[in-house]
Every structure is written in structure tokens, then in C-alpha cells.
Enzyme design. Structure first.
Site, PDB file in Angstrom:
ATOM      1  N   TYR A  52      -2.705 -12.057   6.500  1.00 23.14           N
ATOM      2  CA  TYR A  52      -2.809 -10.641   6.169  1.00 23.14           C
ATOM      3  C   TYR A  52      -4.156 -10.104   6.653  1.00 23.14           C
ATOM      4  O   TYR A  52      -5.146 -10.840   6.712  1.00 23.14           O
ATOM      5  CB  TYR A  52      -2.717 -10.426   4.656  1.00 23.14           C
ATOM      6  CG  TYR A  52      -1.321 -10.464   4.097  1.00 23.14           C
ATOM      7  CD1 TYR A  52      -0.549  -9.315   4.024  1.00 23.14           C
ATOM      8  CD2 TYR A  52      -0.773 -11.656   3.621  1.00 23.14           C
ATOM      9  CE1 TYR A  52       0.740  -9.347   3.495  1.00 23.14           C
ATOM     10  CE2 TYR A  52       0.509 -11.704   3.096  1.00 23.14           C
ATOM     11  CZ  TYR A  52       1.263 -10.538   3.031  1.00 23.14           C
ATOM     12  OH  TYR A  52       2.534 -10.572   2.519  1.00 23.14           O
TER      13      TYR A  52
ATOM     14  N   ASP B 276       4.359  -4.595  -0.760  1.00 24.69           N
ATOM     15  CA  ASP B 276       4.352  -3.510  -1.737  1.00 24.69           C
ATOM     16  C   ASP B 276       4.552  -2.159  -1.069  1.00 24.69           C
ATOM     17  O   ASP B 276       4.438  -2.034   0.153  1.00 24.69           O
ATOM     18  CB  ASP B 276       3.016  -3.501  -2.495  1.00 24.69           C
ATOM     19  CG  ASP B 276       2.743  -4.812  -3.213  1.00 24.69           C
ATOM     20  OD1 ASP B 276       3.716  -5.538  -3.488  1.00 24.69           O
ATOM     21  OD2 ASP B 276       1.566  -5.090  -3.498  1.00 24.69           O
TER      22      ASP B 276
END
Length: 243
Positions: A109, A51
Site C-alpha cells: 500500500y 474502504d
């Protein structure tokens, strides 16, 4: 010929990885630099989308060219063209059936956050979650996301993905000392905003707004309104992709 590309980037100033009309993105910058160096119209395929504002310590892409390239020269020249917040770490020739996205076995992540008052140095890469945080319950809560679940309750409501079942291999909060922590999660794949929403849920647990015992109920409910808010993109980093 297919080449595997490993890149690292600070996503603070970009509208995400994927090319978007009239927006500055990581993919756009990489394709532009490589097209100039290789004198060809290079199209990059990434391991997934990140994003706007999300960074990557090590992301993987691939691209195809007709002729064999000089790897060292290509890396050096492309990095000279790229802005300093995007770096090509390496390029290597790979099998024709390698795919940066579909060949991936898992992704890791990391989300960096800290407690207490504002610390300017931490503010550059981590998110402040304030005072009076029950970090012990957050640590216990992170572990409860391990396993194969339907993560509908932890996905942005505007996603078009129908299958929301994902397999999480590990999920933990690591104390980096002096009030700094990182939430590290590894899985086969992730839904849109999934890591940031899970992190938001853990913060709500730390603030005693969501009970630790409610995590399994929220997962089972598939109801986005029951989970925590979507945390800012600043603290999120794609750490590694394994094939």
C-alpha cells in the site's frame, strides 16, 4: 474455468470495493459490466476489501465461467461499459486453485501526503499534513513497524478479526520532492484501517504529539487509544499484490 482479473480504480466516488446493499461499489460495477459482456451472472472475488474512498493502482480479482472467453474482446467491451474511474487492465486464464485473496503472498500500500500550505494539484490525490512537521522522525518511525507484531493498537476498534498479528516486510517514507511524500508499506496482510492508523501515528510523531520512542510501547500495549488518528482515505492506494 477461472480467470484472473487485474483492475485499477479511483475509489473517490465509491463506498469501497465489496458489494453493499444500496451502495455503489467497485465490485458491483465490475460484476455488472462482466455479466453484460459474458451474458452470465458473474461473481467477482477480490484480493481484499478497500474502504470507501480508497483507490487501487493494481488490484487483483478472480471469477469463474463455464466456457472459455475471448480475453481481448471481454476487456474492451467491459471497459466501454464501466465508468472511466474503473479500468480492467487485463484478464488471463489461471489455475482452478488460484484465489485472489488466499493465494496472495504480500500486498503493498502507498499513502500520499504533503507538507506546507494547500497545493491544489496535490489535493487531488494526497493529504495535506500542514507546517512545522518533523519529517526526519516520521521517516525513522516508519521503519520501526517492520517485523511480526500484534497490531491491535493500529486497528479499527469495531473489527471482528480476532488474530491481529501481521508480518510487515518493509515500511518507509519516500521523499518525492517539493514537499510531497509517500508512505509505502508491504506485508502479508493488513487489518481494517491499519495503514491509515499507522500513517496517523506517524503524523502525530511529526507534530511532536507522540514520541518516536513510544512506537514500540504502543505496539506492545495493544491499546488503540494510544496510537494516532485514522487518516483520510483519499491518500491511500493499493499499489500491488504478489502471488
Amino acid at each position: 474455468m477461472r480467470y484472473k482479473l487485474i483492475v485499477s480504480y479511483d475509489g473517490s466516488n465509491y463506498s469501497g470495493f465489496q458489494v453493499q446493499k444500496d451502495k455503489d461499489t467497485i465490485q458491483k460495477r465490475l460484476e455488472g459490466a462482466l455479466s453484460v459482456v459474458l451474458k452470465d451472472n458473474i461473481s467477482i472475488v477480490g484480493c481484499g476489501r478497500t474502504d470507501a474512498g480508497v483507490s487501487a493502482i493494481e488490484s487483483v480479482c478472480h471469477f469463474d465461467v463455464n466456457d472459455e472467453i475471448v480475453v481481448g474482446r471481454t476487456v474492451g467491451y467491459a471497459n466501454n461499459i464501466l465508468p472511466t474511474d474503473i479500468r480492467i487492465i487485463s484478464i488471463e486464464k489461471t489455475d482452478e486453485d488460484f484465489h485472489a485473496r488466499f493465494s496472495a503472498k504480500n500486498k503493498t500500500y502507498e499513502y500520499y501526503f504533503y507538507t506546507g500550505g494547500i497545493v491544489p494539484v496535490y489535493e487531488k490525490f494526497a493529504v495535506n499534513i500542514g507546517y512545522n512537521i518533523n519529517i526526519d522522525d516520521m521517516i525513522k518511525g516508519a521503519e520501526m513497524f517492520v517485523g511480526k507484531h500484534d497490531f491491535s493498537a493500529f486497528c479499527a476498534s469495531n473489527t471482528e478479526v480476532k488474530d491481529k498479528v501481521r508480518n510487515i516486510f518493509s515500511s518507509k517514507i519516500i521523499d518525492l520532492n517539493d514537499g510531497l511524500y509517500k508512505f509505502q508499506i508491504c506485508g502479508e496482510g493488513f487489518l481494517y484501517n491499519m495503514v491509515r492508523i499507522i500513517m496517523g501515528t506517524l503524523v502525530s510523531i511529526g507534530r511532536n504529539k507522540i514520541k518516536l520512542t513510544d512506537i514500540k510501547k504502543i505496539i506492545k500495549s495493544k491499546d488503540r487509544s494510544l496510537s494516532g488518528k485514522t487518516m483520510p482515505s483519499k491518500g491511500l492506494y493499493l499499489k500491488k499484490v504478489l502471488y
